[in-house]
Design a protein around this motif. Structure first.
Motif, PDB file in Angstrom:
ATOM      1  N   GLU A 173       0.834  -1.210   0.000  1.00 56.60           N
ATOM      2  CA  GLU A 173       0.000   0.000   0.000  1.00 56.60           C
ATOM      3  C   GLU A 173       0.866   1.257   0.000  1.00 56.60           C
ATOM      4  O   GLU A 173       0.665   2.162  -0.806  1.00 56.60           O
ATOM      5  N   ASP A 174       1.836   1.310   0.931  1.00 52.69           N
ATOM      6  CA  ASP A 174       2.672   2.509   1.032  1.00 52.69           C
ATOM      7  C   ASP A 174       3.576   2.674  -0.189  1.00 52.69           C
ATOM      8  O   ASP A 174       3.897   3.803  -0.575  1.00 52.69           O
ATOM      9  N   SER A 175       3.992   1.586  -0.788  1.00 53.93           N
ATOM     10  CA  SER A 175       4.856   1.727  -1.965  1.00 53.93           C
ATOM     11  C   SER A 175       4.076   2.304  -3.136  1.00 53.93           C
ATOM     12  O   SER A 175       4.642   3.013  -3.977  1.00 53.93           O
ATOM     13  N   VAL A 176       2.771   2.049  -3.184  1.00 55.89           N
ATOM     14  CA  VAL A 176       1.949   2.684  -4.226  1.00 55.89           C
ATOM     15  C   VAL A 176       1.770   4.173  -3.910  1.00 55.89           C
ATOM     16  O   VAL A 176       1.857   5.019  -4.810  1.00 55.89           O
ATOM     17  N   LEU A 177       1.594   4.514  -2.625  1.00 56.28           N
ATOM     18  CA  LEU A 177       1.536   5.932  -2.252  1.00 56.28           C
ATOM     19  C   LEU A 177       2.855   6.646  -2.577  1.00 56.28           C
ATOM     20  O   LEU A 177       2.854   7.808  -3.003  1.00 56.28           O
ATOM     21  N   ALA A 178       3.970   5.942  -2.408  1.00 57.51           N
ATOM     22  CA  ALA A 178       5.290   6.539  -2.701  1.00 57.51           C
ATOM     23  C   ALA A 178       5.383   6.976  -4.160  1.00 57.51           C
ATOM     24  O   ALA A 178       6.046   7.972  -4.472  1.00 57.51           O
ATOM     25  N   LEU A 179       4.712   6.264  -5.029  1.00 57.27           N
ATOM     26  CA  LEU A 179       4.775   6.598  -6.461  1.00 57.27           C
ATOM     27  C   LEU A 179       4.156   7.967  -6.750  1.00 57.27           C
ATOM     28  O   LEU A 179       4.578   8.657  -7.682  1.00 57.27           O
ATOM     29  N   ALA A 180       3.177   8.364  -5.937  1.00 61.70           N
ATOM     30  CA  ALA A 180       2.564   9.692  -6.121  1.00 61.70           C
ATOM     31  C   ALA A 180       3.586  10.790  -5.843  1.00 61.70           C
ATOM     32  O   ALA A 180       3.555  11.852  -6.453  1.00 61.70           O
ATOM     33  N   TYR A 181       4.512  10.530  -4.898  1.00 63.32           N
ATOM     34  CA  TYR A 181       5.573  11.501  -4.601  1.00 63.32           C
ATOM     35  C   TYR A 181       6.714  11.434  -5.609  1.00 63.32           C
ATOM     36  O   TYR A 181       7.262  12.439  -6.020  1.00 63.32           O
ATOM     37  N   LEU A 182       7.094  10.222  -5.966  1.00 61.93           N
ATOM     38  CA  LEU A 182       8.294  10.026  -6.798  1.00 61.93           C
ATOM     39  C   LEU A 182       8.037  10.273  -8.280  1.00 61.93           C
ATOM     40  O   LEU A 182       8.944  10.678  -9.000  1.00 61.93           O
ATOM     41  N   GLN A 183       6.805   9.960  -8.732  1.00 59.78           N
ATOM     42  CA  GLN A 183       6.425  10.159 -10.139  1.00 59.78           C
ATOM     43  C   GLN A 183       7.419   9.545 -11.135  1.00 59.78           C
ATOM     44  O   GLN A 183       7.837  10.212 -12.090  1.00 59.78           O
ATOM     45  N   PRO A 184       7.803   8.296 -10.932  1.00 59.48           N
ATOM     46  CA  PRO A 184       8.710   7.682 -11.906  1.00 59.48           C
ATOM     47  C   PRO A 184       7.929   7.187 -13.126  1.00 59.48           C
ATOM     48  O   PRO A 184       6.694   7.121 -13.081  1.00 59.48           O
ATOM     49  N   LYS A 185       8.657   6.849 -14.185  1.00 63.85           N
ATOM     50  CA  LYS A 185       7.974   6.239 -15.339  1.00 63.85           C
ATOM     51  C   LYS A 185       7.681   4.765 -15.060  1.00 63.85           C
ATOM     52  O   LYS A 185       6.644   4.248 -15.448  1.00 63.85           O
ATOM     53  N   MET A 186       8.637   4.094 -14.425  1.00 62.46           N
ATOM     54  CA  MET A 186       8.484   2.666 -14.129  1.00 62.46           C
ATOM     55  C   MET A 186       8.842   2.401 -12.675  1.00 62.46           C
ATOM     56  O   MET A 186       9.639   3.134 -12.088  1.00 62.46           O
ATOM     57  N   VAL A 187       8.284   1.316 -12.131  1.00 59.51           N
ATOM     58  CA  VAL A 187       8.646   0.905 -10.769  1.00 59.51           C
ATOM     59  C   VAL A 187       8.974  -0.586 -10.768  1.00 59.51           C
ATOM     60  O   VAL A 187       8.265  -1.390 -11.365  1.00 59.51           O
ATOM     61  N   VAL A 188      10.079  -0.921 -10.110  1.00 57.29           N
ATOM     62  CA  VAL A 188      10.529  -2.311  -9.975  1.00 57.29           C
ATOM     63  C   VAL A 188      10.459  -2.686  -8.497  1.00 57.29           C
ATOM     64  O   VAL A 188      11.032  -1.979  -7.657  1.00 57.29           O
ATOM     65  N   PRO A 189       9.759  -3.763  -8.152  1.00 60.08           N
ATOM     66  CA  PRO A 189       9.666  -4.149  -6.743  1.00 60.08           C
ATOM     67  C   PRO A 189      10.855  -4.989  -6.283  1.00 60.08           C
ATOM     68  O   PRO A 189      11.429  -5.756  -7.055  1.00 60.08           O
ATOM     69  N   GLY A 190      11.213  -4.835  -5.032  1.00 59.01           N
ATOM     70  CA  GLY A 190      12.245  -5.668  -4.405  1.00 59.01           C
ATOM     71  C   GLY A 190      11.907  -5.887  -2.942  1.00 59.01           C
ATOM     72  O   GLY A 190      10.894  -5.395  -2.443  1.00 59.01           O
ATOM     73  N   HIS A 191      12.759  -6.643  -2.250  1.00 59.33           N
ATOM     74  CA  HIS A 191      12.600  -6.886  -0.812  1.00 59.33           C
ATOM     75  C   HIS A 191      11.253  -7.530  -0.486  1.00 59.33           C
ATOM     76  O   HIS A 191      10.569  -7.118   0.454  1.00 59.33           O
ATOM     77  N   TYR A 192      10.869  -8.542  -1.278  1.00 55.60           N
ATOM     78  CA  TYR A 192       9.615  -9.268  -1.016  1.00 55.60           C
ATOM     79  C   TYR A 192       9.818 -10.754  -1.304  1.00 55.60           C
ATOM     80  O   TYR A 192      10.691 -11.141  -2.076  1.00 55.60           O
ATOM     81  N   ASN A 193       9.012 -11.574  -0.594  1.00 55.87           N
ATOM     82  CA  ASN A 193       8.943 -13.029  -0.814  1.00 55.87           C
ATOM     83  C   ASN A 193      10.228 -13.799  -0.503  1.00 55.87           C
ATOM     84  O   ASN A 193      10.324 -14.980  -0.848  1.00 55.87           O
ATOM     85  N   THR A 194      11.170 -13.173   0.162  1.00 54.69           N
ATOM     86  CA  THR A 194      12.405 -13.870   0.523  1.00 54.69           C
ATOM     87  C   THR A 194      12.173 -14.798   1.711  1.00 54.69           C
ATOM     88  O   THR A 194      12.733 -15.900   1.764  1.00 54.69           O
ATOM     89  N   TRP A 195      11.363 -14.327   2.649  1.00 53.47           N
ATOM     90  CA  TRP A 195      11.014 -15.069   3.853  1.00 53.47           C
ATOM     91  C   TRP A 195       9.528 -14.821   4.160  1.00 53.47           C
ATOM     92  O   TRP A 195       8.964 -13.825   3.676  1.00 53.47           O
ATOM     93  N   PRO A 196       8.921 -15.669   4.979  1.00 51.84           N
ATOM     94  CA  PRO A 196       7.474 -15.501   5.274  1.00 51.84           C
ATOM     95  C   PRO A 196       7.051 -14.112   5.751  1.00 51.84           C
ATOM     96  O   PRO A 196       5.990 -13.639   5.304  1.00 51.84           O
ATOM     97  N   PRO A 197       7.804 -13.403   6.587  1.00 50.95           N
ATOM     98  CA  PRO A 197       7.292 -12.092   7.044  1.00 50.95           C
ATOM     99  C   PRO A 197       7.151 -11.058   5.925  1.00 50.95           C
ATOM    100  O   PRO A 197       6.463 -10.051   6.107  1.00 50.95           O
ATOM    101  N   ILE A 198       7.827 -11.267   4.800  1.00 45.69           N
ATOM    102  CA  ILE A 198       7.736 -10.305   3.694  1.00 45.69           C
ATOM    103  C   ILE A 198       7.117 -10.939   2.452  1.00 45.69           C
ATOM    104  O   ILE A 198       7.353 -10.492   1.326  1.00 45.69           O
ATOM    105  N   ALA A 199       6.299 -11.984   2.673  1.00 43.75           N
ATOM    106  CA  ALA A 199       5.593 -12.613   1.549  1.00 43.75           C
ATOM    107  C   ALA A 199       4.404 -11.737   1.148  1.00 43.75           C
ATOM    108  O   ALA A 199       3.599 -11.341   1.999  1.00 43.75           O
ATOM    109  N   ILE A 200       4.313 -11.400  -0.140  1.00 42.50           N
ATOM    110  CA  ILE A 200       3.174 -10.639  -0.650  1.00 42.50           C
ATOM    111  C   ILE A 200       2.745 -11.220  -1.995  1.00 42.50           C
ATOM    112  O   ILE A 200       3.470 -11.991  -2.610  1.00 42.50           O
TER     113      ILE A 200
END
Ligand code: NI
Ligand code: MN
Length: 228
Positions: A173-200
């Motif tokens: 949710e917050d990473s989508v809100l961050a895009l409103a501030y950053l206004q990039p053309k593209m976004v690449v996700p990281g830091h997810y699904n490595t371990w259960p606490p960060i599974a999305i």
């Protein structure tokens, strides 16, 4: 004149800028559950270090020593790496920029912590704006959402690499809100699904980006280079 971007799993990325190989936060197979490549098989001319946590720095010293790469990091982390016998470091600090042979690197703030694996003080965590070949890439590092991302966005970002896994960093949710501030053309996700606490559900995240922003989400497969 080209830049390719590769995800190596978790928060480890590499940029190849006209043949100069830059590895971000080295954490490879053997240490990183989502990586495929062991650090011994990785080439590097520069290493870009966002902060001192083990899931970002576990393979930095080994990679730097074998390749002779220059490590770009905050002052405290550079001292720590120097004390481990690798002298090729370039110390920076938050807000500062420097023109390297491959392009300009500016260290940006991050809302996180930065202790080193042995308990040493790791200074402040950061992110980087890398500008080269008419592209600007924002590597957020581990961070929470903060509204000063609007200032970072003034650089005119082509690709933003954001943590999206929640728990230790911004979540979907917050990473989508961050895009409103950053206004990039593209976004690449990281830091997810490595371990259960960060599974999305990263595909649901990408759909939310498409629905709620004008930014193009780009989910990278491990070790598959993407030409920017
Ligand atoms: Ni961290
Ligand atoms: Mn992390």
């Amino acid at each position: 004149m080209s830049i390719s971007l590769t995800w190596h799993g978790h928060a480890t990325f590499s940029l190849n800028i006209n043949g100069t190989r830059i590895v971000v936060d080295p954490f490879f197979a053997g240490n990183n559950p989502s990586a495929k490549t062991p650090v011994d098989a990785v080439a590097a001319d520069f290493i870009l270090q966002t902060h001192g946590h083990g899931d970002h720095i576990a393979d930095t010293v080994a990679l730097a020593r074998r390749t002779g790469a220059t490590v770009i990091a905050n002052f405290e982390i550079c001292n720590w790496i120097g004390a481990k016998g690798h002298e090729k470091v370039h110390a920076m600090n938050t807000g500062g920029g420097y023109n390297f042979p491959f392009g300009r690197v500016k260290m940006t703030p991050a809302l996180h912590s930065s202790g080193l694996p042995d308990g040493s003080y790791g200074g402040d965590p950061g992110g980087y704006l890398v500008t080269a070949v008419d592209k600007t890439i924002y590597i957020a590092g581990d961070t929470a959402l903060f509204s000063d991302m609007a200032l970072i966005g003034r650089a005119g970002i082509d690709v933003a690499i954001l943590p999206v896994g929640d728990n230790f960093t911004m979540g979907p949710e917050d990473s989508v809100l961050a895009l409103a501030y950053l206004q990039p053309k593209m976004v690449v996700p990281g830091h997810y699904n490595t371990w259960p606490p960060i599974a999305i559900d990263v595909n649901a995240w990408a759909e939310k980006v498409r629905q709620e922003t004008a930014v193009t989400p780009l989910i990278l497969a491990v070790d598959e280079p993407y030409l920017l």
